[in-house]
Each structure stands twice: as C-alpha cells, then as structure tokens.
Design an enzyme around this catalytic site. Structure first.
Site, mmCIF file in Angstrom:
data_model
loop_
_atom_site.group_PDB
_atom_site.id
_atom_site.type_symbol
_atom_site.label_atom_id
_atom_site.label_comp_id
_atom_site.label_asym_id
_atom_site.label_seq_id
_atom_site.Cartn_x
_atom_site.Cartn_y
_atom_site.Cartn_z
ATOM 1 N N HIS A 164 58.653 51.665 -44.652
ATOM 2 C CA HIS A 164 58.787 53.114 -44.751
ATOM 3 C C HIS A 164 58.541 53.788 -43.409
ATOM 4 C CE1 HIS A 164 58.179 53.493 -49.399
ATOM 5 N NE2 HIS A 164 59.429 53.300 -49.060
ATOM 6 N N CYS A 184 76.423 44.957 -38.890
ATOM 7 C CA CYS A 184 75.880 46.170 -39.498
ATOM 8 C C CYS A 184 74.358 46.133 -39.589
ATOM 9 C CB CYS A 184 76.482 46.388 -40.884
ATOM 10 S SG CYS A 184 76.173 45.041 -42.048
#
Length: 558
Positions: free
Chosen positions: A192, A490
C-alpha cells in the site's frame, strides 16, 4: 556501504517512482505501550466487551471518513482497511477473550496478533496486509485506553518520513507540501505504501532495512530511481541529484507523441490501469492506449463474481475513453496476492505457487467464460482496439486454449503473459499459439529468484535490473520476434527511463507503465538510437549483478 572518513552512508531498498528529494528525517512515533493486564470481573465483562467492540467500530468509521476525504485509489485502500476493522469475526474473538477475563486493551491486542500471525504465514498479498493490521490494532487500543491516536510527525518543517512501515490511514492523507519523500524498512513494490506513493507522486524507497538506524533530523537524499537513501549527503551529491531531476523534467517536456528511439524505431508507450477511478488520468495521458488493464477491482471485496452486466458496463466505460486506441485487458488474476472467496481455495499452503491467474479457469470455467462474454460485448459497442491476455500462462497448451476461447467470443487478438520462467524459456512455442506476449517483470523476478516479492529483505533479488531476469526478457522478446509477435513489458521495469533503453535493446516492442512515468520514458528513448539501446542491453546482461548493471548503463548512456 559506508565512507569511513565521513558519516555518509548509502542505504539500499526498492525505489518507487522517479526523482529524488532531500530533507531531514522525521520518524513515525512508535505506538503507545499497552499497560499491564488487569482481570475483568464477570459483572464488568459486558461493559468491557462493549468498550472493545466499540473501539473497533470507531476505527472503522474513522477510516471510512478518511476514505471519503481522500477520494480515488486512496479511498479504496482506506475502505478496504475499514472493512478489516469491521470484520464480525474479529469482534467476536475480542468479545470471547473479554468474557474469558481479559481487559479490552489486551483482548484487542491478542486478537490482532492471532490474525497477524495467520496473514504473515500465508505470505504474498496476505503478508502485505500485516502493516494494516498493526495499524488497526494500535488505533483500537489507543481508542479504548483514551491515548493519543497514532499519526504522522509534525516537526514544523518539510521532512522525509521514515517508518518501519506505513499504514494506509497515514499515507492516504499525506501532504506533499510537508512530506518530501518516504522511506520504510518493510514493504515491497506492491505494498500500500508503494501504491499510494505513486498516487501522490512522492519519491519513495521501501524495503530499506538500513532505515532502522535513521534518526530524527538526519539529512538524507532519497533517490527513488536508484532505490537508495544517502545519509548526510554532501552539497555536490545533492546538486547532482537536483540537476538530474531538472534535466529529466526538461527533456520530458520537449517530447510528445508516439514513442520512438532517436533513429525512429517505434516503441509503443501505453498506460497501466487498475480501477475506474484511475480512468480520467489514464485517458488524458499522452499514450497509445492501455497495455495492462487489471480487472481485479471488479471482483475484490465481494462474496460472488460480478455479473455479465456489471462487467460489461465497466469495460464499456474504459473502451469509450480510449476510442481509436489499444486496450489490453488482462483476464482475472485471482489467487496468491488477490484471494477471492468464490475463486480461491482456502487450504493452499503456498498461494503464490497455487491455483492463480488462468489456472482458476480449471476450477471454475464459468468465471473466464463470463468475463470474455462481457469484454466482447463491450468491445462490440465501442471503437477501441481491444486485446485480451491471460495471466500466469506456463505452457504453450494453455496459451492455445485461451486464444481459442477468446476468439470463440469474437475477440480477435489474444495473448499470454510471461510471468513464469517456463513460459519465457519456451516463449517461441507459446507465441506460436497466440497473437502477442506481455512480460510481467514483478512476478517473473519472484519466480526466477524464488524470492517473495513482498519481503524487503530480498529486495536485491526483486530488482528489475538483475541480469538473469533481463536474460529471460531477451529470450522471450527474441522468441516472439521469431514468430512475428509483438512482445511488451507491463511490470515495474517499464517505468524506469534508463531500463527502458535496455528493454528496447533486448527486443521489447512496447512499454506499459503508470501515466506519470511515460514522459520520462519517452524522452529517454528519444535521446538514444536502437543500436545504442542494443549496446546498453549488452552491458546490462554482462554485469555480475543488478547494481553493476544499472551503473554500467548509466555511465554509458550519459
């Protein structure tokens, strides 16, 4: 490493984002100590239960208020943490402990410790949520004891925030005018803290074990490009970092349009997209479309899979925003770091090596069928160039089966992700069965080095500059070219302007990254020809380790 003639030291971790910042350290204060336990008499137990469970409810409500104030991705992160605090199982456990004689504070503390141990043992996504649980425990205990709530330091001047780890409740509302950069001892590139640092545009270094020794007021230079924290930097080091940042910003502002090298070799520059809240910024970015549309946001925090109608509406919104541009949709990547109650087995002892990604279609084929139906319906309604790709493909047969299913739904372009070393080593056979390959460097590094990507102590193995990882990228890119298939990247590696040169030199044809990273990548490519990129790739492959590879390429590219 340390310079013995000065106090200067270089601490290493995982760099998040780009750029650097200099300022004094301000550490997060440790949580308030829990007082010695006291016995709760049976007559007092109901009131004690009410106090403990009320503290949990208050924490959940407070986090929801913070989510409303934060908005966007930060809101989603905070809401997820609020749901953890509101978990009825947790409240029941706390109540049982109080009825067994424990006081409210210790009942809360023990309950959270039990949950913490379970998540830590599970690894992957679960282990990354340990910091969230620690923060919830600290807040609930502070509430029930009437102590000050954990929070950010306020030294009265801009500072570099240093902590063991940061909870969403703190990082979501950071003020970039006060907080110059983030440094944490724990955490990984998908934590996070990392996610929110990107949202806020703050330089960050996570998984930096040496940060434990940093003290308040110590001047540091945080370089997120290198993943380093320099203590007591001298004026020349600071000036060099500032000049590098200014040069980067200047070059980025002068180049726009499709990506290409200095001699005109095309390299598609695409954005990553992981939630509808990110759509406005992603669509406004100077890109040729979406290289990685993560669809998990539709499935998370639910008891059952979204319907065809729900999915179609969401996909239609994305495709409409990218009319005339490419959108590469990754089908559901459930399992491991994204467990779902309706798709993930609860008894997998090692979820990262279990039934995840495309493998979930073996257990529940309808999940994939429903998603492909929705993607096809939304694609038919819009004018975006819609591609689909399957995560966690390991063998050519899986790529062939996925492509067949996708095309049966009318989706003309179907590809496979290369995240498993087996797929990279047999990339030619995989590419022969589908239309394109997309390399996910985060998982590919984790599996190639047998290193949990959430562990800061293993950051050196997760560095995308590792020559062994680049060798796998080259293998896949060359194999794809041999089959006439485009091969993109990616993962985190695509966001590094210097590493982008190496990836193009290895044969990668497209790069997909966060919208804010594309300008620097575009400018870097525009300053080097294809032969130069190939030369730099050779230097990186020949290096003994990640640090040496980065240094060799930086010196040669200057």
């Amino acid at each position: 490493m340390t310079d013995t003639t000065t106090r200067t030291a270089v601490l290493r971790g995982i760099g998040i984002g780009g750029g650097s910042a200099t300022g004094p350290v301000a550490r997060m204060a440790p949580p308030s100590a829990v007082p010695p336990p006291r016995t709760v008499e049976p007559a007092d137990a109901p009131a004690e239960v009410a106090a403990a469970q009320g503290a949990l409810a208050w924490v959940a409500a407070d986090l929801e208020e913070r989510a409303a104030a934060a908005g966007g991705d930060a809101a989603a992160v905070l809401s997820a943490q609020a749901m953890m605090a509101a978990d009825p199982t947790l409240a029941d456990q706390v109540g049982a402990l109080v009825l067994g004689g424990r006081d409210a504070a210790h009942a809360l503390d023990q309950s959270f410790r039990v949950f913490r141990a379970s998540l830590q043992a599970a690894g992957g996504y679960f282990a990354e949520r340990v910091a969230d649980l620690d923060d919830l425990r600290d807040r609930a205990v502070a509430r029930v004891l009437g102590l000050p709530m954990p929070g950010l330091p306020d030294p009265g001047r801009p500072y570099v925030l240093v902590a063991d780890d940061l909870a969403p409740a703190d990082t979501a509302l950071l003020d970039p005018a006060k907080v110059l950069a983030l440094v944490t001892e724990r955490g990984g590139p998908t934590s996070h803290t990392a996610i929110l640092a990107k949202i806020l545009g703050l330089p960050a270094v996570v998984g930096c074990a040496g940060a434990a020794a940093l003290t308040d007021g110590t001047p540091v230079l945080v370089d997120s490009t290198d993943g380093t924290v320099v203590t007591d930097p001298d004026p020349d080091t600071i000036a060099a970092a500032a000049a590098r940042d200014e040069r980067r910003r200047s070059l980025s502002a002068r180049v726009s349009g499709p990506g290409r090298t200095a001699d005109g070799h095309p390299v598609k520059l695409l954005v990553n997209l992981g939630a509808l809240q990110e759509l406005p910024a992603a669509a406004a970015a100077d890109s040729e479309g979406v290289g990685l549309f993560r669809t998990e946001f539709l499935y998370l925090d639910r008891d059952q899979a979204p319907t065809v109608e729900e999915q179609t509406a969401a996909y239609r919104e994305v495709f409409a925003a990218f009319t005339g541009r490419r959108v590469v949709v990754r089908t559901l990547d459930a399992g491991a770091d994204k467990p779902l109650p309706f798709a993930t087995a609860a008894d997998e002892q090692n979820p990262a090596l279990g039934v995840r990604g495309l493998r979930t279609a073996r257990r529940d084929p309808q999940l994939l069928e429903t998603q492909l139906t929705a993607i096809a319906a939304a694609a038919q309604d819009g004018e975006a160039e819609v591609w689909v790709m399957a995560p966690m493909v390991s063998v050519p047969g899986e790529a062939a089966a996925f492509a067949e299913r996708a095309k049966a739904h009318g989706l003309r372009t179907a590809g496979a992700m290369v995240e498993v070393p087996a797929a990279a080593l047999r990339a030619g056979d995989v590419a022969q069965q589908c239309d394109f390959l997309s390399i996910g460097t985060n998982d590919l590094a984790q599996y190639a080095f047998a290193a949990d990507r959430t562990l800061g102590s293993l950051a050196e193995f997760l560095d995308p500059w590792q020559p062994a990882l680049l060798e796998l990228v080259r293998t896949a890119a060359e194999a794809g070219a041999g089959q006439g298939r485009p091969v993109g990247v990616c993962g985190e590696a695509a966001a590094d302007p210097l590493l982008a040169l190496v990836l193009v030199g290895l044969g990668v044809t497209s790069l997909s990254a966060a919208p804010g990273c594309l300008g620097d990548v575009r400018a870097s490519l525009a300053s080097h020809g294809l032969d130069d990129c190939r030369r730099l790739a050779g230097l990186a492959l020949a290096a003994p380790d990640a640090a040496a590879a980065r240094e060799a390429v930086r010196n040669a590219a200057a």
